[in-house]
Design a protein around this motif. Structure first.
Motif, PDB file in Angstrom:
ATOM      1  N   LEU A  15     -29.253  -0.844  20.905  1.00  0.00           N
ATOM      2  CA  LEU A  15     -29.618  -2.316  20.854  1.00  0.00           C
ATOM      3  C   LEU A  15     -30.101  -1.601  22.435  1.00  0.00           C
ATOM      4  O   LEU A  15     -29.112  -2.130  23.375  1.00  0.00           O
ATOM      5  CB  LEU A  15     -29.432  -3.582  21.227  1.00  0.00           C
ATOM      6  CG  LEU A  15     -29.352  -4.135  19.666  1.00  0.00           C
ATOM      7  CD1 LEU A  15     -28.507  -5.587  19.456  1.00  0.00           C
ATOM      8  CD2 LEU A  15     -30.597  -3.268  18.837  1.00  0.00           C
ATOM      9  N   HIS A  16     -31.183  -1.832  22.781  1.00  0.00           N
ATOM     10  CA  HIS A  16     -32.125  -1.532  24.302  1.00  0.00           C
ATOM     11  C   HIS A  16     -32.604  -2.545  25.271  1.00  0.00           C
ATOM     12  O   HIS A  16     -34.430  -2.924  24.028  1.00  0.00           O
ATOM     13  CB  HIS A  16     -32.006   0.034  24.411  1.00  0.00           C
ATOM     14  CG  HIS A  16     -32.853   0.398  25.786  1.00  0.00           C
ATOM     15  ND1 HIS A  16     -34.341   0.735  26.025  1.00  0.00           N
ATOM     16  CD2 HIS A  16     -32.587   0.433  26.303  1.00  0.00           C
ATOM     17  CE1 HIS A  16     -33.894   1.342  27.547  1.00  0.00           C
ATOM     18  NE2 HIS A  16     -33.408   0.827  27.866  1.00  0.00           N
ATOM     19  N   THR A  22     -32.153  -8.116  23.738  1.00  0.00           N
ATOM     20  CA  THR A  22     -30.701  -8.061  22.417  1.00  0.00           C
ATOM     21  C   THR A  22     -29.901  -9.102  22.375  1.00  0.00           C
ATOM     22  O   THR A  22     -29.918  -8.841  20.728  1.00  0.00           O
ATOM     23  CB  THR A  22     -29.589  -6.937  23.361  1.00  0.00           C
ATOM     24  OG1 THR A  22     -29.359  -7.411  25.026  1.00  0.00           O
ATOM     25  CG2 THR A  22     -30.519  -5.989  23.822  1.00  0.00           C
ATOM     26  N   THR A  25     -32.274  -9.621  19.092  1.00  0.00           N
ATOM     27  CA  THR A  25     -32.165  -9.135  18.060  1.00  0.00           C
ATOM     28  C   THR A  25     -30.557  -9.080  17.091  1.00  0.00           C
ATOM     29  O   THR A  25     -30.482  -8.816  15.996  1.00  0.00           O
ATOM     30  CB  THR A  25     -32.138  -8.050  18.752  1.00  0.00           C
ATOM     31  OG1 THR A  25     -33.982  -7.603  19.205  1.00  0.00           O
ATOM     32  CG2 THR A  25     -32.146  -6.740  17.928  1.00  0.00           C
ATOM     33  N   ARG A  52     -27.985  -1.379  27.877  1.00  0.00           N
ATOM     34  CA  ARG A  52     -28.254  -1.291  25.973  1.00  0.00           C
ATOM     35  C   ARG A  52     -26.582  -1.574  25.362  1.00  0.00           C
ATOM     36  O   ARG A  52     -25.956  -1.976  26.144  1.00  0.00           O
ATOM     37  CB  ARG A  52     -28.003   0.011  26.394  1.00  0.00           C
ATOM     38  CG  ARG A  52     -29.188   1.017  26.669  1.00  0.00           C
ATOM     39  CD  ARG A  52     -28.624   2.546  26.936  1.00  0.00           C
ATOM     40  NE  ARG A  52     -27.253   2.628  27.927  1.00  0.00           N
ATOM     41  CZ  ARG A  52     -26.953   3.004  28.917  1.00  0.00           C
ATOM     42  NH1 ARG A  52     -28.278   2.826  29.327  1.00  0.00           N
ATOM     43  NH2 ARG A  52     -26.406   2.993  29.094  1.00  0.00           N
TER      44      ARG A  52
END
Length: 65
Positions: A15-16, A22, A25, A52
């Protein structure tokens, strides 16, 4: 289960985004994935505010049907 079978069910996801993106998400992904491991955040180089995180996950049993 043979090693090849286990590998097919195991996912590594990156995930970035911003910390808020993040986190949102990751919360959504928990609805369909069983999260095995979440890495620490790795920040992008300044002046970026993104980072990240890496996730190890498998599909949830109830989501496979």
């Amino acid at each position: 289960m043979a090693p090849a079978d286990r590998k097919a069910l195991y996912m590594q996801i990156r995930l970035h985004g911003t910390p808020a993106e993040t986190a949102t998400t990751l919360t959504a992904l928990t609805q369909v994935l069983t999260i095995q491991h979440i890495s620490r955040p790795y920040p992008d180089r300044p002046p970026s505010t993104r980072h990240r995180i890496y996730i190890d996950a498998t599909p949830r049993e109830d989501a496979r049907r």
